[in-house]
Design a protein around this motif. Structure first.
Motif, PDB file in Angstrom:
ATOM      1  N   ASN A  35      16.375  -5.296  27.468  1.00 56.69           N
ATOM      2  CA  ASN A  35      17.105  -6.094  28.467  1.00 56.69           C
ATOM      3  C   ASN A  35      18.136  -7.039  27.840  1.00 56.69           C
ATOM      4  O   ASN A  35      18.863  -7.716  28.547  1.00 56.69           O
ATOM      5  N   TYR A  36      18.222  -7.061  26.497  1.00 58.78           N
ATOM      6  CA  TYR A  36      19.267  -7.844  25.829  1.00 58.78           C
ATOM      7  C   TYR A  36      20.528  -7.015  25.604  1.00 58.78           C
ATOM      8  O   TYR A  36      21.498  -7.525  25.062  1.00 58.78           O
ATOM      9  N   VAL A  37      20.484  -5.726  25.949  1.00 59.54           N
ATOM     10  CA  VAL A  37      21.638  -4.862  25.684  1.00 59.54           C
ATOM     11  C   VAL A  37      22.070  -4.087  26.922  1.00 59.54           C
ATOM     12  O   VAL A  37      21.305  -3.925  27.872  1.00 59.54           O
ATOM     13  N   ASN A  38      23.297  -3.616  26.861  1.00 55.69           N
ATOM     14  CA  ASN A  38      23.863  -2.759  27.903  1.00 55.69           C
ATOM     15  C   ASN A  38      24.166  -1.420  27.235  1.00 55.69           C
ATOM     16  O   ASN A  38      24.964  -1.361  26.303  1.00 55.69           O
ATOM     17  N   GLU A  39      23.524  -0.368  27.695  1.00 56.03           N
ATOM     18  CA  GLU A  39      23.748   0.952  27.106  1.00 56.03           C
ATOM     19  C   GLU A  39      25.114   1.452  27.584  1.00 56.03           C
ATOM     20  O   GLU A  39      25.331   1.621  28.781  1.00 56.03           O
ATOM     21  N   THR A  40      26.031   1.669  26.645  1.00 49.23           N
ATOM     22  CA  THR A  40      27.403   1.996  27.039  1.00 49.23           C
ATOM     23  C   THR A  40      27.751   3.477  26.881  1.00 49.23           C
ATOM     24  O   THR A  40      28.577   3.988  27.618  1.00 49.23           O
ATOM     25  N   HIS A  41      27.155   4.159  25.881  1.00 52.63           N
ATOM     26  CA  HIS A  41      27.429   5.594  25.671  1.00 52.63           C
ATOM     27  C   HIS A  41      26.115   6.306  25.402  1.00 52.63           C
ATOM     28  O   HIS A  41      25.405   5.917  24.475  1.00 52.63           O
ATOM     29  N   VAL A  42      25.827   7.342  26.167  1.00 47.14           N
ATOM     30  CA  VAL A  42      24.631   8.142  25.894  1.00 47.14           C
ATOM     31  C   VAL A  42      25.078   9.425  25.217  1.00 47.14           C
ATOM     32  O   VAL A  42      25.899  10.154  25.757  1.00 47.14           O
ATOM     33  N   PHE A  43      24.578   9.663  23.992  1.00 48.09           N
ATOM     34  CA  PHE A  43      24.959  10.867  23.232  1.00 48.09           C
ATOM     35  C   PHE A  43      23.974  12.005  23.450  1.00 48.09           C
ATOM     36  O   PHE A  43      24.339  13.160  23.439  1.00 48.09           O
ATOM     37  N   GLN A  44      22.703  11.681  23.562  1.00 42.00           N
ATOM     38  CA  GLN A  44      21.664  12.703  23.673  1.00 42.00           C
ATOM     39  C   GLN A  44      21.001  12.584  25.038  1.00 42.00           C
ATOM     40  O   GLN A  44      20.174  11.709  25.247  1.00 42.00           O
ATOM     41  N   LYS A  45      21.363  13.498  25.931  1.00 46.20           N
ATOM     42  CA  LYS A  45      20.769  13.460  27.278  1.00 46.20           C
ATOM     43  C   LYS A  45      19.356  14.009  27.231  1.00 46.20           C
ATOM     44  O   LYS A  45      18.480  13.582  27.966  1.00 46.20           O
ATOM     45  N   LYS A  46      19.164  14.996  26.319  1.00 44.43           N
ATOM     46  CA  LYS A  46      17.847  15.616  26.212  1.00 44.43           C
ATOM     47  C   LYS A  46      17.001  14.791  25.257  1.00 44.43           C
ATOM     48  O   LYS A  46      17.372  14.584  24.105  1.00 44.43           O
ATOM     49  N   THR A  47      15.873  14.301  25.729  1.00 41.69           N
ATOM     50  CA  THR A  47      15.009  13.506  24.864  1.00 41.69           C
ATOM     51  C   THR A  47      13.582  14.026  24.976  1.00 41.69           C
ATOM     52  O   THR A  47      13.260  14.764  25.902  1.00 41.69           O
ATOM     53  N   ALA A  48      12.775  13.657  24.016  1.00 38.94           N
ATOM     54  CA  ALA A  48      11.384  14.095  24.009  1.00 38.94           C
ATOM     55  C   ALA A  48      10.482  12.879  23.873  1.00 38.94           C
ATOM     56  O   ALA A  48      10.812  11.938  23.157  1.00 38.94           O
ATOM     57  N   GLU A  49       9.352  12.936  24.561  1.00 39.29           N
ATOM     58  CA  GLU A  49       8.389  11.850  24.465  1.00 39.29           C
ATOM     59  C   GLU A  49       7.315  12.243  23.458  1.00 39.29           C
ATOM     60  O   GLU A  49       6.874  13.386  23.441  1.00 39.29           O
ATOM     61  N   MET A  50       6.927  11.324  22.611  1.00 38.21           N
ATOM     62  CA  MET A  50       5.883  11.622  21.625  1.00 38.21           C
ATOM     63  C   MET A  50       5.096  10.369  21.296  1.00 38.21           C
ATOM     64  O   MET A  50       5.505   9.259  21.665  1.00 38.21           O
ATOM     65  N   ALA A  51       3.997  10.563  20.603  1.00 39.07           N
ATOM     66  CA  ALA A  51       3.156   9.421  20.232  1.00 39.07           C
ATOM     67  C   ALA A  51       3.812   8.642  19.098  1.00 39.07           C
ATOM     68  O   ALA A  51       4.439   9.233  18.219  1.00 39.07           O
ATOM     69  N   THR A  52       3.662   7.337  19.111  1.00 37.34           N
ATOM     70  CA  THR A  52       4.115   6.541  17.970  1.00 37.34           C
ATOM     71  C   THR A  52       3.050   6.643  16.885  1.00 37.34           C
ATOM     72  O   THR A  52       1.891   6.973  17.164  1.00 37.34           O
ATOM     73  N   THR A  53       3.430   6.367  15.655  1.00 33.92           N
ATOM     74  CA  THR A  53       2.465   6.367  14.555  1.00 33.92           C
ATOM     75  C   THR A  53       2.504   4.988  13.897  1.00 33.92           C
ATOM     76  O   THR A  53       3.403   4.192  14.166  1.00 33.92           O
ATOM     77  N   ASP A  54       1.562   4.730  13.017  1.00 38.52           N
ATOM     78  CA  ASP A  54       1.546   3.456  12.287  1.00 38.52           C
ATOM     79  C   ASP A  54       2.853   3.262  11.525  1.00 38.52           C
ATOM     80  O   ASP A  54       3.325   2.139  11.368  1.00 38.52           O
ATOM     81  N   MET A  55       3.440   4.385  11.068  1.00 42.96           N
ATOM     82  CA  MET A  55       4.668   4.295  10.291  1.00 42.96           C
ATOM     83  C   MET A  55       5.829   3.705  11.099  1.00 42.96           C
ATOM     84  O   MET A  55       6.754   3.148  10.539  1.00 42.96           O
ATOM     85  N   ASP A  56       5.764   3.845  12.416  1.00 40.93           N
ATOM     86  CA  ASP A  56       6.820   3.286  13.265  1.00 40.93           C
ATOM     87  C   ASP A  56       6.825   1.765  13.231  1.00 40.93           C
ATOM     88  O   ASP A  56       7.792   1.132  13.641  1.00 40.93           O
ATOM     89  N   PHE A  57       5.716   1.191  12.768  1.00 39.17           N
ATOM     90  CA  PHE A  57       5.611  -0.279  12.784  1.00 39.17           C
ATOM     91  C   PHE A  57       5.232  -0.799  11.403  1.00 39.17           C
ATOM     92  O   PHE A  57       4.552  -1.808  11.254  1.00 39.17           O
ATOM     93  N   PHE A  58       5.698  -0.067  10.409  1.00 40.97           N
ATOM     94  CA  PHE A  58       5.402  -0.371   9.017  1.00 40.97           C
ATOM     95  C   PHE A  58       6.587  -1.138   8.474  1.00 40.97           C
ATOM     96  O   PHE A  58       7.716  -0.638   8.524  1.00 40.97           O
ATOM     97  N   CYS A  59       6.417  -2.351   8.009  1.00 37.38           N
ATOM     98  CA  CYS A  59       7.587  -3.110   7.555  1.00 37.38           C
ATOM     99  C   CYS A  59       7.236  -4.206   6.567  1.00 37.38           C
ATOM    100  O   CYS A  59       6.082  -4.435   6.260  1.00 37.38           O
ATOM    101  N   ALA A  60       8.279  -4.887   6.071  1.00 37.61           N
ATOM    102  CA  ALA A  60       8.065  -5.889   5.006  1.00 37.61           C
ATOM    103  C   ALA A  60       7.794  -7.283   5.579  1.00 37.61           C
ATOM    104  O   ALA A  60       8.289  -7.626   6.608  1.00 37.61           O
TER     105      ALA A  60
END
Ligand SMILES: *[C@@H]1O[C@H](CO)[C@@H](O)[C@H](O)[C@H]1NC(C)=O
Length: 132
Positions: free
Chosen positions: A107-132
């Motif tokens: 909600n802090y952004v306005n999506e201005t250009h969509v490049f990929q109309k086709k998207t896929a839903e998948m499970a997140t993994t621990d690696m998606d939230f792995f950081c310093a």
């Protein structure tokens, strides 16, 4: 490699690094995510920051009002939580931005250009939230 294929390669590499450049395991923000491909390596869309956003911790990125952002994935909102997308800020010194990838509230952004109309839903993994 010509300039444009170099740029495409950069997009793919940066997207791939999205969740791997750092080094601490953080709590997951969501169990499901939406991406353009199974590696979440393609830019789904560009968005523009409507307001400044200060990252809460290493999973997030700072946004300045007016900045353009590449969106790599969108987390499926959990009940009672905000909606977060994963992306990086577009800059002239693009290479300096490598690794500066993380989540921000949609909600802090306005999506201005969509490049990929086709998207896929998948499970997140621990690696998606792995950081310093
Ligand atoms: C969002 O982006 C569209 C397309 O660029 C623009 O027309 C619209 O005014 C923007 N909305 C806001 C709230 O800035």
């Amino acid at each position: 490699m010509d300039k444009s294929s170099g740029l495409i390669f950069l997009f793919i590499s940066v997207g791939y690094l999205c969740h791997m450049a750092n080094s601490a395991l953080m709590e997951k923000l969501a169990n499901k995510k939406i991406c353009a491909d199974e590696d979440c390596s393609y830019v789904i869309s560009m968005a523009q920051a409507l307001e400044d956003y200060i990252a809460l911790d290493c999973r997030f990125i700072n946004l300045r009002r007016g900045q353009m952002i590449y969106v790599y994935s969108k987390l499926k909102p959990q009940e009672g939580a905000g909606v977060f997308w994963c992306g990086s800020v577009y800059g002239d010194r693009y290479v300096d931005q490598m690794g500066v990838i993380g989540y921000f509230p949609s909600n802090y952004v306005n999506e201005t250009h969509v490049f990929q109309k086709k998207t896929a839903e998948m499970a997140t993994t621990d690696m998606d939230f792995f950081c310093a």
